[in-house]
Design a protein around this motif. Sequence first.
Motif, PDB file in Angstrom:
ATOM      1  N   PRO A 129       0.804  -1.234   0.000  1.00  0.00           N
ATOM      2  CA  PRO A 129       0.000   0.000   0.000  1.00  0.00           C
ATOM      3  C   PRO A 129       0.831   1.275   0.000  1.00  0.00           C
ATOM      4  N   ASP A 130       1.980   1.268   0.682  1.00  0.00           N
ATOM      5  CA  ASP A 130       2.738   2.523   0.728  1.00  0.00           C
ATOM      6  C   ASP A 130       3.454   2.812  -0.592  1.00  0.00           C
ATOM      7  N   GLU A 131       3.302   1.921  -1.575  1.00  0.00           N
ATOM      8  CA  GLU A 131       3.875   2.189  -2.897  1.00  0.00           C
ATOM      9  C   GLU A 131       2.804   2.708  -3.864  1.00  0.00           C
ATOM     10  N   LEU A 132       1.604   3.003  -3.354  1.00  0.00           N
ATOM     11  CA  LEU A 132       0.502   3.422  -4.222  1.00  0.00           C
ATOM     12  C   LEU A 132       0.243   4.911  -4.076  1.00  0.00           C
ATOM     13  N   SER A 133      -0.306   5.531  -5.160  1.00  0.00           N
ATOM     14  CA  SER A 133      -0.751   6.919  -5.070  1.00  0.00           C
ATOM     15  C   SER A 133      -2.117   6.940  -4.387  1.00  0.00           C
ATOM     16  N   GLY A 134      -2.557   8.165  -4.047  1.00  0.00           N
ATOM     17  CA  GLY A 134      -3.832   8.295  -3.350  1.00  0.00           C
ATOM     18  C   GLY A 134      -4.984   7.706  -4.149  1.00  0.00           C
ATOM     19  N   GLY A 135      -4.994   7.982  -5.472  1.00  0.00           N
ATOM     20  CA  GLY A 135      -6.070   7.473  -6.323  1.00  0.00           C
ATOM     21  C   GLY A 135      -6.035   5.951  -6.403  1.00  0.00           C
ATOM     22  N   GLU A 136      -4.828   5.409  -6.519  1.00  0.00           N
ATOM     23  CA  GLU A 136      -4.689   3.956  -6.593  1.00  0.00           C
ATOM     24  C   GLU A 136      -5.195   3.297  -5.310  1.00  0.00           C
ATOM     25  N   ARG A 137      -4.913   3.943  -4.213  1.00  0.00           N
ATOM     26  CA  ARG A 137      -5.353   3.388  -2.930  1.00  0.00           C
ATOM     27  C   ARG A 137      -6.879   3.308  -2.894  1.00  0.00           C
ATOM     28  N   GLN A 138      -7.542   4.378  -3.362  1.00  0.00           N
ATOM     29  CA  GLN A 138      -9.004   4.368  -3.335  1.00  0.00           C
ATOM     30  C   GLN A 138      -9.569   3.326  -4.290  1.00  0.00           C
ATOM     31  N   ARG A 139      -8.857   3.129  -5.412  1.00  0.00           N
ATOM     32  CA  ARG A 139      -9.337   2.120  -6.339  1.00  0.00           C
ATOM     33  C   ARG A 139      -9.199   0.724  -5.744  1.00  0.00           C
ATOM     34  N   VAL A 140      -8.107   0.515  -5.010  1.00  0.00           N
ATOM     35  CA  VAL A 140      -7.937  -0.771  -4.330  1.00  0.00           C
ATOM     36  C   VAL A 140      -9.055  -0.952  -3.313  1.00  0.00           C
ATOM     37  N   ALA A 141      -9.377   0.132  -2.588  1.00  0.00           N
ATOM     38  CA  ALA A 141     -10.437   0.043  -1.593  1.00  0.00           C
ATOM     39  C   ALA A 141     -11.770  -0.292  -2.251  1.00  0.00           C
ATOM     40  N   LEU A 142     -12.013   0.320  -3.423  1.00  0.00           N
ATOM     41  CA  LEU A 142     -13.238   0.019  -4.166  1.00  0.00           C
ATOM     42  C   LEU A 142     -13.258  -1.447  -4.596  1.00  0.00           C
ATOM     43  N   ALA A 143     -12.097  -1.900  -5.047  1.00  0.00           N
ATOM     44  CA  ALA A 143     -12.011  -3.283  -5.494  1.00  0.00           C
ATOM     45  C   ALA A 143     -12.298  -4.218  -4.322  1.00  0.00           C
ATOM     46  N   ARG A 144     -11.764  -3.874  -3.137  1.00  0.00           N
ATOM     47  CA  ARG A 144     -12.009  -4.699  -1.972  1.00  0.00           C
ATOM     48  C   ARG A 144     -13.503  -4.757  -1.662  1.00  0.00           C
ATOM     49  N   ALA A 145     -14.183  -3.609  -1.885  1.00  0.00           N
ATOM     50  CA  ALA A 145     -15.620  -3.577  -1.617  1.00  0.00           C
ATOM     51  C   ALA A 145     -16.386  -4.420  -2.636  1.00  0.00           C
ATOM     52  N   MET A 146     -15.896  -4.435  -3.867  1.00  0.00           N
ATOM     53  CA  MET A 146     -16.662  -5.071  -4.940  1.00  0.00           C
ATOM     54  C   MET A 146     -16.440  -6.573  -5.026  1.00  0.00           C
ATOM     55  N   VAL A 147     -15.301  -7.029  -4.463  1.00  0.00           N
ATOM     56  CA  VAL A 147     -14.914  -8.411  -4.709  1.00  0.00           C
ATOM     57  C   VAL A 147     -15.949  -9.402  -4.190  1.00  0.00           C
TER      58      VAL A 147
END
Lengths: 333, 419, 287
Positions: A135-153
């Motif tokens: 996670p600390d290698e991601l930009s702010g937008g990427e982090r939110q997209r990962v969070a969205l992906a976690r929600a959608m999975v």
Amino acid sequence: MSLVVEGARKEFVARRGARVLALDGVDLEAKPGELLVVVGPSGSGKSTLLRAVAGLESLDAGRVLIDDRDVTGVPAGRRDVALVFQEAALFPHLRVAANIGIGERARGTRRREVETRVREVARALDLEPLLGRMPDELSGGERQRVALARAMVRSPRVCLLDEPLASVDTELRLRMRAEIRAVQRSFGVPMVHVTHDQAEAMALGDRVAVMAAGRVLQCDTPAEVYARPATAAVARSFGPLPMNLLPAADGVILGVRPERLRVCREGRGRPGSVVAVEPSGEECLVRVLPDGAEQDLLARVPWADAPHPGERVVLAWRPEDEHRFDAATGARR
Amino acid sequence: MRAIPLVLPALLVLSACSGGAGADGDDGGGGESTAPITVQVGADPEEAAVYRSLVSAYREAGGGEVELVTVARDDHLTRLSTAFTSGDAPDVFLVNYRQYAPFVQRGAVEPIGPLLEDAGVDTANYYEEPLRAFTYDGALQCMPQNISSLVVYWNRDLFARARVPAPTADWSWAEFVATAQALTGDGVKGVGIDPSIVRMAPFVWSNGGTIVDDETEPTRTTLHEPDARAALQAVVDLVGTGATPDREQLAAQGLPEQFMTGKVAMFLSSRVEVPALREQRGLDFDVAALPVMGEPASVLHSDAYCLASGSDNAAAAARFVAYAVGTQGQTLTALAGRTVPSLRSVATSPAFLSPSRAPASSQVFLDAIPHLRHTPVTPAWPEVEDVIGAQLERAFTEGVPLDEVLAEIRAQADPLLAR
Amino acid sequence: MRRLPLAAPYLLGSALLVLAPLGLAAALAFTDYFGFRAPEPTGTDNLARLAGDQVFWAAVGTSALVAAVAVPLRLFLAVGAALLLARRRGARTALGRVAAYLPSVVPDAAWALLWLWILNPLYGPLPALLGVLGLPDPGFLTTPWGARLGLVLVMAFQVGEAFVVALAARLAIPSRLHEAVAVEGGSPWFAMTRVTLPLMAPVVLVLAVRDVVVVVQNAFVPALLVTDGGPVDATLTAPLVIYRRAFEYGELGYASTLSVALLVLTGIAAAFPLWLAARLAGRQRVA
């Protein structure tokens, strides 16, 4: 898939025993496939509402129904809702793939199957190249997209978003809005998106619920809320600029949006003098104090027409742009 | 194994009694000395009181200022070692003959003989055995204060209650074992014996055995040899009869405390216990000679005053020692019950022998003198004692076969003596 | 280079207070020294003696054994208390936190003497309690394994510092991470093993390294006062052997040899948690 909240009440005991009514009888419905935005200032109860739907907060009264099932007393983990937190809430010790799949792992899905699903969702959200990152290698937008992906999975029944774009810069926020919209469309999940940003609410929502002081003041399409605010408070809080309110006769308050208020050098209307001129991109925000009034009014005018501070002007508006509210209750008349 | 002490030990000095408090204005005989001397003794509280009274008597007799440092017995040697290392050694210290050799060998002790002669002490008036024990490298190193020995302490009430006759002067080991068994029962154990070489040595000797090959220059232990082994086996057999405290009882409370509270009817120790036993209300005790396996034998217990080699006040320190071992000093410590005087005239005086204060049969200590022997005086001895003690404990309380333990003693202790 | 002036007093202090005595001890390790006369250099004699010193190596084994049980137990108690007492504010939590810290406020010697009573086979409350419950009494002061267990117990509860550090580490984890697990249907066990503990791991690791040193060194006071190395040397730990060598037998030179050897061994032992963590870290990121 739908969400219904009925008569939700929640009281907190703050420091020194003071009681705060966070939810004061909230009714709300998110229809199947709908993106509902709950908008309101901080302290209006919108986050409490979201947490109550997720099951992280219990209600003192009222019910939460998901797909017609009463989940009021059901623990968070068994409501089948997804929650995207402000600042993403990624697990800093896990790679992106593990972050996306953690919910499935928590529910005991087999590792092989989790990997497949994570890959599918990652493909849909364009996250495949990032799966091996921390996670600390991601930009702010990427982090939110990962969070969205976690929600959608997990293909949740309802997806809740708690100000997911609050800490993202402006440019990214615009892009992410489109992204959230696209995700919601493609997964067909009802989404409840909480924000204090009315522009975001206007841009995103199929419908908007405007909250203040623990109540939902109005819930309708953004266009309708903008065009016909249900109360004076909604009128002030929803829209690019707060609506001008002027006391009138017979216990009525008149309202005119700054976008619709015209500032003329002469002609019919209310005379007044310019208090301040504030540039705002292509246009200017002009503050005018009508003669005899205590409250100045805000108008948005093109640069070319901008008056000078101190200049005498006349304020005018078309009758169809005029809103009327009850002075006592604030309700629309 | 450390048993629960009734008095908390800790790494602390129990009391540091400063003798300098008295501005008595007494400026008698010893007027030339001004700086106070420091004396360190290892003593339990009741004993410490004895030494405090000795010091104040010395001051009142015009002897000068003495700063007395009393340290819990277990911490005495540690304190001494650290004091010497830090250059803050006491001028005088009291030490057992079993422990003084390392101090002499490492140069911490100023041979006391000539200085005592200057102070007017004639060693001919003293018993020889302690003087021999404190003679090292051909010179008297320290001046013994006492000639104590191992005896049997016994509780009159418990003997009476069990209808067991009092010990006789020359009782046999078999009688001793029978007595212990007869006393055992009803929450009482017959006898307590610490698993240590100073407790075992007299029985080994009595049975015709030895503990080392050469008493003056030992090179190996001899406890495994038949006579010694038989003596030790006899003690192990006694433990086997159940007449001694079990290991829970030993771990729960020390033997002197068990004796004071009527949990053991007899225990083996030297004179040192008397001050504390006298303080115990309702305890009616006496002492008896050790039982005899073959020849009568006992083991010397003796402490001596040593002068630190670096002392700035050697003359004043020697004067204090002369007083402490002189008629007045010896009478005082004898009256308090602490010592069996090394000065013959005091040992045979009522100060020591008077039957009015327990133990009534103090003569037992004097009767033992002809049969006294002492453990070897050699620098490695303290460690050898620890090794033997730990192994004997295995045989006594863990039930490890004696031969296994004896083999282990040879393996561990002999290299220490040979070094 | 700019940092040097700031760090200088610290470096000077540690040079004076730590490195100088350490260097001195290392130098004494190659001498015969009894505290009365100047140390006599003896070359590598002490090392040869060390190699054949069965008592010392047996004591090192005892220390290692005690540490192998006590360190995990102490970490378990410190981290466990931190997890239990991190949840919510309130009088009970405050009381619990005080209780968790309290044993560390008691001086070591007083704590040891307290346990001497607690473990007493005839008069102590713990054997009595075991008896009432019908549980076997391991013989805390009387049998070798019982005494080792007793030693571990004496040291187990003085974990106040580790508790405070672990509590701080626990409180530093944002609550939304746990809420995320809750919403995803993760059990409390899942939350603890996959989120809480992994996130606390770096701190727990530092605690483990520190605790190895603390236990090996602190095993001294209870070993001296509670068991005195017994029964039959079952609790004769390395620091106690060094203590006896130095202060009962007066061999300060050789005691220095033993001290330096113990220091090196403790360093190696303290590196063990680091090695373990490096192995675990590779695995957990993907799980």
